[in-house]
Design a protein around this motif. Structure first.
Motif: not given
Length: 182
Positions: A143-145, A167-174
């Motif tokens: 998941i990428v936010m 188990g989902a990898v989650c990353s992102g930025f703001y």
């Protein structure tokens, strides 16, 4: 022969598909396999686009969604990302339009593939469609936010947390202008 027959009955034959063309998926948006084909088990990247051209609250009219999805595909470099990774990309045409398992199954059938890995990326206001979609979609691998951390609904946060625990990898930025909203 097909063109002549179509003109005879007053219809235009379907246009040939160009390699790397983003194919319409109903009123959702479009999908594209990387040039050279998608292999037997490619990953699927679902990109929930943000607001487009000032449409109020991100609601792009149905008749403009294909153009909106294709614009996001080009503008955000998703075509190049698909080519580099070998993934199939599904781009929504409006930030409020969810993606369903039925949509994914339709793409699998059309391309003759099976998606074993699914990545979900929501950009800006695309979190609206992301959260409409998440409860009914298979477990994502990632998941990428992308610059959409300005929602504050604990139930929505739990949806993501549950997928990460599974188990989902989650990353992102703001960005700094959205950080100021927190």
């Amino acid at each position: 022969e097909l063109g002549a027959r179509a003109r005879e009955v007053g219809r235009t034959p379907p246009a040939p598909r160009a390699p790397g063309e983003c194919l319409e998926l109903g009123t959702v948006g479009c999908y594209m396999a990387p040039e050279g084909g998608a292999g037997a088990e490619p990953a699927l990247l679902v990109y929930f686009r943000g607001f487009w051209r000032g449409h109020g609250a991100g609601r792009v009219p149905e008749g403009e969604r294909l153009a909106s999805a294709r614009q996001a595909l080009d503008f955000y470099g998703l075509k190049a990302a698909a080519a580099k990774s070998g993934a199939v990309v599904l781009v929504t045409g409006s930030s409020d339009v969810p993606v369903t398992e039925k949509d994914i199954a339709s793409i699998e059938k059309s391309l003759g593939v099976s998606f074993k890995r699914v990545h979900l990326a929501a950009h800006s206001g695309g979190y609206n469609a992301f959260f409409k979609s998440l409860p009914g979609l298979r477990q994502p691998d990632r998941i990428v936010m992308l610059d959409n951390f300005y929602f504050t609904d604990p139930a929505r946060e739990k949806l993501v947390q549950d997928r990460v625990r599974s188990g989902a990898v989650c990353s992102g930025f703001y960005t700094s202008h959205n950080e100021a909203r927190l």
